[in-house]
Design a protein around this motif. Structure first.
Motif, short mmCIF file in Angstrom:
data_model
loop_
_atom_site.label_atom_id
_atom_site.label_comp_id
_atom_site.label_asym_id
_atom_site.label_seq_id
_atom_site.Cartn_x
_atom_site.Cartn_y
_atom_site.Cartn_z
N VAL A 1 0.84 -1.20 0.00
CA VAL A 1 0.00 0.00 0.00
C VAL A 1 0.87 1.25 0.00
CG1 VAL A 1 -1.70 1.32 1.32
CG2 VAL A 1 -1.92 -1.16 1.13
N TYR A 2 1.97 1.21 0.76
CA TYR A 2 2.89 2.35 0.82
C TYR A 2 3.42 2.69 -0.57
CZ TYR A 2 7.21 4.92 1.62
OH TYR A 2 8.20 5.85 1.55
N ILE A 3 3.76 1.66 -1.34
CA ILE A 3 4.35 1.88 -2.66
C ILE A 3 3.38 2.59 -3.58
CG2 ILE A 3 5.18 0.72 -4.76
CD1 ILE A 3 6.36 -1.42 -2.90
N VAL B 1 0.31 3.03 7.17
CA VAL B 1 1.16 4.04 6.55
C VAL B 1 1.08 5.36 7.31
CG1 VAL B 1 1.52 5.41 4.46
CG2 VAL B 1 1.00 2.97 4.26
N ILE B 2 -0.13 5.74 7.69
CA ILE B 2 -0.33 7.02 8.39
C ILE B 2 0.28 6.97 9.79
CG2 ILE B 2 -2.08 8.53 9.38
CD1 ILE B 2 -3.86 7.59 6.94
N MET C 1 9.84 1.72 5.24
CA MET C 1 9.08 0.46 5.13
C MET C 1 9.04 -0.27 6.46
SD MET C 1 10.09 -0.95 1.32
CE MET C 1 11.86 -0.67 1.48
N LEU C 2 10.14 -0.22 7.22
CA LEU C 2 10.14 -0.81 8.55
C LEU C 2 9.14 -0.09 9.45
CD1 LEU C 2 11.49 -2.95 10.33
CD2 LEU C 2 13.19 -1.22 10.99
N GLY D 1 3.82 0.39 12.04
CA GLY D 1 2.49 0.99 12.07
C GLY D 1 1.39 -0.05 12.05
N ALA D 2 1.59 -1.11 11.27
CA ALA D 2 0.60 -2.19 11.22
C ALA D 2 0.51 -2.90 12.57
CB ALA D 2 0.97 -3.19 10.12
#
Length: 298
Positions: free
Chosen positions: A27-29, A219-220, A237-238, A243-244
Protein backbone atom coordinates in the motif's frame (compact mmCIF):
# COMPACT_ATOMS: atom_id res chain seq x y z
CA UNK A 1 -10.93 -5.96 32.94
CA UNK A 2 -8.20 -8.57 33.30
CA UNK A 3 -4.76 -7.28 32.29
CA UNK A 4 -3.62 -10.86 31.62
CA UNK A 5 -6.29 -11.20 28.95
CA UNK A 6 -4.79 -8.20 27.16
CA UNK A 7 -1.24 -9.53 27.50
CA UNK A 8 -2.35 -12.90 26.13
CA UNK A 9 -3.92 -11.17 23.13
CA UNK A 10 -0.83 -9.13 22.26
CA UNK A 11 1.16 -11.94 20.53
CA UNK A 12 -1.77 -12.49 18.18
CA UNK A 13 -1.89 -8.76 17.46
CA UNK A 14 1.83 -8.73 16.70
CA UNK A 15 1.48 -11.74 14.38
CA UNK A 16 -1.37 -10.11 12.47
CA UNK A 17 0.49 -6.80 12.39
CA UNK A 18 3.53 -8.46 10.82
CA UNK A 19 1.44 -10.26 8.19
CA UNK A 20 -0.39 -7.06 7.36
CA UNK A 21 2.97 -5.31 7.40
CA UNK A 22 3.79 -7.00 4.07
CA UNK A 23 0.43 -5.76 2.82
CA UNK A 24 1.10 -2.25 4.16
CA UNK A 25 4.43 -2.06 2.31
CA UNK A 26 2.50 -2.72 -0.90
CA UNK A 27 0.00 0.00 0.00
CA UNK A 28 2.89 2.35 0.82
CA UNK A 29 4.35 1.88 -2.66
CA UNK A 30 1.17 2.76 -4.53
CA UNK A 31 -0.40 5.25 -2.13
CA UNK A 32 2.61 7.15 -0.84
CA UNK A 33 4.82 6.92 -3.91
CA UNK A 34 2.32 6.80 -6.79
CA UNK A 35 -0.84 8.16 -5.12
CA UNK A 36 -2.96 5.08 -5.91
CA UNK A 37 -5.07 2.94 -3.59
CA UNK A 38 -5.34 -0.48 -5.20
CA UNK A 39 -5.00 -4.02 -3.85
CA UNK A 40 -5.69 -7.69 -4.51
CA UNK A 41 -5.38 -9.32 -1.11
CA UNK A 42 -8.42 -11.59 -1.56
CA UNK A 43 -7.10 -12.73 -4.93
CA UNK A 44 -3.75 -13.66 -3.39
CA UNK A 45 -5.43 -15.59 -0.58
CA UNK A 46 -7.75 -17.37 -3.01
CA UNK A 47 -4.96 -18.43 -5.35
CA UNK A 48 -2.69 -19.61 -2.52
CA UNK A 49 -5.39 -21.69 -0.82
CA UNK A 50 -6.65 -23.30 -4.03
CA UNK A 51 -3.10 -24.12 -5.11
CA UNK A 52 -2.43 -25.85 -1.80
CA UNK A 53 -5.77 -27.66 -1.87
CA UNK A 54 -4.89 -28.98 -5.33
CA UNK A 55 -1.65 -30.49 -4.02
CA UNK A 56 1.01 -27.84 -4.61
CA UNK A 57 3.43 -26.96 -1.84
CA UNK A 58 3.21 -23.66 -0.01
CA UNK A 59 6.18 -22.05 -1.79
CA UNK A 60 4.65 -22.65 -5.23
CA UNK A 61 1.28 -21.43 -3.93
CA UNK A 62 2.74 -18.16 -2.62
CA UNK A 63 4.72 -17.54 -5.82
CA UNK A 64 1.55 -18.14 -7.87
CA UNK A 65 -0.41 -15.78 -5.62
CA UNK A 66 2.24 -13.09 -6.05
CA UNK A 67 2.28 -13.46 -9.84
CA UNK A 68 -1.52 -13.28 -10.09
CA UNK A 69 -1.48 -10.20 -7.86
CA UNK A 70 1.07 -8.59 -10.17
CA UNK A 71 -1.16 -9.33 -13.16
CA UNK A 72 -4.07 -7.68 -11.35
CA UNK A 73 -1.90 -4.64 -10.75
CA UNK A 74 -0.96 -4.58 -14.41
CA UNK A 75 -4.64 -4.51 -15.36
CA UNK A 76 -5.19 -1.50 -13.10
CA UNK A 77 -2.18 0.18 -14.65
CA UNK A 78 -3.49 -0.43 -18.17
CA UNK A 79 -6.86 1.01 -17.17
CA UNK A 80 -5.07 4.14 -16.03
CA UNK A 81 -2.26 4.74 -18.51
CA UNK A 82 -3.75 3.24 -21.69
CA UNK A 83 -7.43 4.06 -21.24
CA UNK A 84 -7.02 7.33 -19.34
CA UNK A 85 -9.17 6.24 -16.39
CA UNK A 86 -8.30 8.19 -13.18
CA UNK A 87 -6.23 6.20 -10.71
CA UNK A 88 -8.86 5.87 -7.99
CA UNK A 89 -11.52 4.76 -10.48
CA UNK A 90 -9.11 2.30 -12.12
CA UNK A 91 -8.53 0.72 -8.70
CA UNK A 92 -12.26 0.52 -8.00
CA UNK A 93 -12.94 -1.10 -11.37
CA UNK A 94 -10.20 -3.67 -10.76
CA UNK A 95 -11.61 -4.52 -7.33
CA UNK A 96 -15.09 -4.87 -8.78
CA UNK A 97 -13.88 -7.25 -11.45
CA UNK A 98 -11.66 -9.21 -9.07
CA UNK A 99 -14.64 -10.15 -6.92
CA UNK A 100 -15.98 -12.29 -9.76
CA UNK A 101 -12.49 -13.60 -10.50
CA UNK A 102 -12.07 -14.62 -6.86
CA UNK A 103 -15.42 -16.43 -6.94
CA UNK A 104 -14.23 -18.31 -10.02
CA UNK A 105 -10.97 -19.24 -8.33
CA UNK A 106 -12.58 -20.42 -5.09
CA UNK A 107 -15.70 -21.96 -6.62
CA UNK A 108 -17.67 -20.54 -3.70
CA UNK A 109 -17.43 -17.64 -1.30
CA UNK A 110 -15.13 -19.40 1.19
CA UNK A 111 -12.59 -22.22 1.12
CA UNK A 112 -11.07 -23.59 4.33
CA UNK A 113 -7.61 -25.09 4.65
CA UNK A 114 -6.53 -26.96 7.77
CA UNK A 115 -3.05 -26.97 9.26
CA UNK A 116 -3.74 -30.59 10.28
CA UNK A 117 -3.94 -31.72 6.65
CA UNK A 118 -1.60 -29.31 4.87
CA UNK A 119 1.93 -28.10 5.55
CA UNK A 120 1.15 -24.45 6.19
CA UNK A 121 4.05 -22.21 7.14
CA UNK A 122 2.03 -20.25 9.70
CA UNK A 123 -1.20 -20.73 11.56
CA UNK A 124 -3.39 -19.11 14.19
CA UNK A 125 -2.78 -22.20 16.34
CA UNK A 126 0.94 -21.39 16.61
CA UNK A 127 1.14 -17.68 17.31
CA UNK A 128 4.84 -17.57 18.13
CA UNK A 129 5.71 -19.51 14.99
CA UNK A 130 3.52 -17.14 12.98
CA UNK A 131 5.39 -14.16 14.44
CA UNK A 132 8.75 -15.62 13.42
CA UNK A 133 7.65 -16.57 9.88
CA UNK A 134 5.88 -13.27 9.17
CA UNK A 135 8.83 -11.30 10.60
CA UNK A 136 11.16 -13.14 8.21
CA UNK A 137 8.89 -12.29 5.29
CA UNK A 138 8.83 -8.62 6.33
CA UNK A 139 12.63 -8.48 6.55
CA UNK A 140 13.08 -10.18 3.17
CA UNK A 141 10.51 -7.92 1.48
CA UNK A 142 12.10 -4.77 2.95
CA UNK A 143 15.57 -5.91 1.85
CA UNK A 144 14.39 -6.70 -1.68
CA UNK A 145 12.47 -3.46 -2.06
CA UNK A 146 15.34 -1.41 -0.65
CA UNK A 147 17.65 -3.03 -3.18
CA UNK A 148 15.16 -2.31 -5.95
CA UNK A 149 14.81 1.36 -4.98
CA UNK A 150 18.58 1.70 -5.30
CA UNK A 151 18.65 0.49 -8.92
CA UNK A 152 18.31 2.75 -11.93
CA UNK A 153 14.76 1.53 -12.49
CA UNK A 154 13.95 2.02 -8.84
CA UNK A 155 15.22 5.58 -8.91
CA UNK A 156 13.14 6.23 -12.04
CA UNK A 157 10.14 4.82 -10.19
CA UNK A 158 10.73 7.10 -7.21
CA UNK A 159 11.24 10.09 -9.49
CA UNK A 160 7.88 9.39 -11.11
CA UNK A 161 6.21 9.48 -7.72
CA UNK A 162 8.03 12.61 -6.57
CA UNK A 163 7.48 14.73 -9.67
CA UNK A 164 5.94 13.07 -12.71
CA UNK A 165 6.43 16.05 -15.04
CA UNK A 166 10.08 16.43 -14.13
CA UNK A 167 10.64 12.69 -14.48
CA UNK A 168 9.08 12.78 -17.94
CA UNK A 169 11.32 15.71 -18.86
CA UNK A 170 14.32 13.57 -17.89
CA UNK A 171 13.29 10.92 -20.41
CA UNK A 172 11.62 8.53 -17.97
CA UNK A 173 8.63 6.61 -19.29
CA UNK A 174 6.32 7.46 -16.40
CA UNK A 175 3.49 5.29 -17.71
CA UNK A 176 5.74 2.24 -17.56
CA UNK A 177 6.84 3.20 -14.05
CA UNK A 178 3.21 3.48 -12.91
CA UNK A 179 2.33 0.04 -14.27
CA UNK A 180 5.50 -1.41 -12.74
CA UNK A 181 4.69 0.15 -9.37
CA UNK A 182 1.17 -1.23 -9.40
CA UNK A 183 2.47 -4.67 -10.32
CA UNK A 184 5.04 -4.70 -7.51
CA UNK A 185 2.56 -3.32 -5.02
CA UNK A 186 -0.20 -5.78 -5.88
CA UNK A 187 2.29 -8.63 -5.88
CA UNK A 188 3.19 -7.81 -2.27
CA UNK A 189 -0.47 -7.39 -1.34
CA UNK A 190 -1.32 -10.78 -2.88
CA UNK A 191 1.63 -12.36 -1.04
CA UNK A 192 0.22 -10.95 2.21
CA UNK A 193 -3.15 -12.41 1.23
CA UNK A 194 -1.57 -15.84 0.82
CA UNK A 195 0.06 -15.57 4.24
CA UNK A 196 -3.09 -14.28 5.92
CA UNK A 197 -5.26 -17.02 4.40
CA UNK A 198 -2.94 -19.62 5.94
CA UNK A 199 -2.93 -17.81 9.26
CA UNK A 200 -6.72 -17.71 9.56
CA UNK A 201 -7.23 -21.10 7.89
CA UNK A 202 -9.39 -20.00 4.97
CA UNK A 203 -9.71 -17.76 1.96
CA UNK A 204 -12.81 -15.64 1.56
CA UNK A 205 -13.95 -13.40 -1.28
CA UNK A 206 -14.65 -10.67 1.29
CA UNK A 207 -11.28 -10.83 3.06
CA UNK A 208 -10.18 -7.68 1.26
CA UNK A 209 -13.16 -5.65 2.45
CA UNK A 210 -11.90 -2.86 4.66
CA UNK A 211 -8.28 -3.84 3.99
CA UNK A 212 -7.46 -0.45 2.53
CA UNK A 213 -8.28 1.12 5.89
CA UNK A 214 -5.76 -1.15 7.62
CA UNK A 215 -3.12 -0.45 4.99
CA UNK A 216 -3.61 3.30 5.06
CA UNK A 217 -3.75 3.28 8.86
CA UNK A 218 -0.37 1.52 8.95
CA UNK A 219 1.16 4.04 6.55
CA UNK A 220 -0.33 7.02 8.39
CA UNK A 221 0.65 5.73 11.84
CA UNK A 222 4.19 5.16 10.57
CA UNK A 223 4.31 8.73 9.25
CA UNK A 224 3.23 10.13 12.61
CA UNK A 225 4.94 7.85 15.14
CA UNK A 226 8.16 6.94 13.31
CA UNK A 227 8.72 10.21 11.43
CA UNK A 228 12.00 10.95 13.24
CA UNK A 229 13.47 7.66 11.95
CA UNK A 230 12.43 8.36 8.34
CA UNK A 231 15.98 8.51 6.96
CA UNK A 232 15.68 6.18 3.96
CA UNK A 233 13.27 3.82 2.25
CA UNK A 234 14.30 0.82 4.34
CA UNK A 235 13.42 2.64 7.56
CA UNK A 236 10.21 3.98 6.02
CA UNK A 237 9.08 0.46 5.13
CA UNK A 238 10.14 -0.81 8.55
CA UNK A 239 8.09 2.01 10.06
CA UNK A 240 5.09 0.93 7.99
CA UNK A 241 5.38 -2.59 9.44
CA UNK A 242 5.60 -1.02 12.89
CA UNK A 243 2.49 0.99 12.07
CA UNK A 244 0.60 -2.19 11.22
CA UNK A 245 1.66 -3.77 14.52
CA UNK A 246 0.62 -0.67 16.47
CA UNK A 247 -2.72 -0.65 14.67
CA UNK A 248 -3.50 -4.20 15.78
CA UNK A 249 -2.30 -3.51 19.31
CA UNK A 250 -4.68 -0.54 19.49
CA UNK A 251 -7.48 -2.78 18.23
CA UNK A 252 -6.64 -5.37 20.91
CA UNK A 253 -6.69 -2.69 23.62
CA UNK A 254 -10.04 -1.34 22.42
CA UNK A 255 -11.60 -4.82 22.41
CA UNK A 256 -10.11 -5.44 25.85
CA UNK A 257 -11.90 -2.31 27.06
CA UNK A 258 -15.19 -4.00 26.23
CA UNK A 259 -16.29 -2.85 22.78
CA UNK A 260 -17.98 -5.35 20.47
CA UNK A 261 -16.19 -6.91 17.49
CA UNK A 262 -18.99 -5.49 15.33
CA UNK A 263 -17.60 -2.04 16.16
CA UNK A 264 -14.22 -2.79 14.53
CA UNK A 265 -14.99 -0.92 11.31
CA UNK A 266 -15.95 2.19 13.27
CA UNK A 267 -12.89 1.82 15.49
CA UNK A 268 -10.65 1.48 12.44
CA UNK A 269 -12.10 4.61 10.88
CA UNK A 270 -11.63 6.55 14.12
CA UNK A 271 -8.02 5.36 14.48
CA UNK A 272 -7.20 6.50 10.94
CA UNK A 273 -9.00 9.82 11.50
CA UNK A 274 -7.11 10.40 14.75
CA UNK A 275 -3.68 9.82 13.21
CA UNK A 276 -4.60 11.88 10.16
CA UNK A 277 -5.69 14.76 12.38
CA UNK A 278 -2.69 14.58 14.71
CA UNK A 279 -0.14 16.35 12.44
CA UNK A 280 -2.70 19.05 11.64
CA UNK A 281 -3.52 19.63 15.29
CA UNK A 282 0.17 19.65 16.24
CA UNK A 283 0.81 22.23 13.49
CA UNK A 284 -2.02 24.44 14.72
CA UNK A 285 -0.78 24.17 18.30
CA UNK A 286 2.79 25.02 17.27
CA UNK A 287 1.60 27.99 15.20
CA UNK A 288 -0.50 29.38 18.04
CA UNK A 289 2.39 28.86 20.46
CA UNK A 290 4.77 30.78 18.16
CA UNK A 291 2.25 33.64 17.85
CA UNK A 292 1.88 33.91 21.61
CA UNK A 293 5.66 33.80 22.03
CA UNK A 294 6.16 36.43 19.32
CA UNK A 295 3.64 38.74 20.97
CA UNK A 296 5.46 38.54 24.27
CA UNK A 297 8.83 39.20 22.73
CA UNK A 298 7.48 42.22 20.90
Amino acid sequence: MNIMALLNALPGSIAQGLIWGVFAIGVYITFKVLDFADMSIATGGSVAVMMMLSGHNVAVALVAATIVGMLAGMVTGIFHVALGIPGILAGILSQLGLYSVNMRILGKSNQAISVDKYNLILSLRDIHGAIIVSAIFCIVVIALMYGFFGTEMGRAFRATGNNEKMARAQGINTNTMKVLGLMVSNGLVALAGGLYAQYQGNADVNMGRGAIVIGLASVIIAGVVFKRFDYNYALRMLGVVGGAILYYIVIAVVLWLGLETTDLKLISALIVAAFLALPHLKGKYAASHVKRGGGKNA
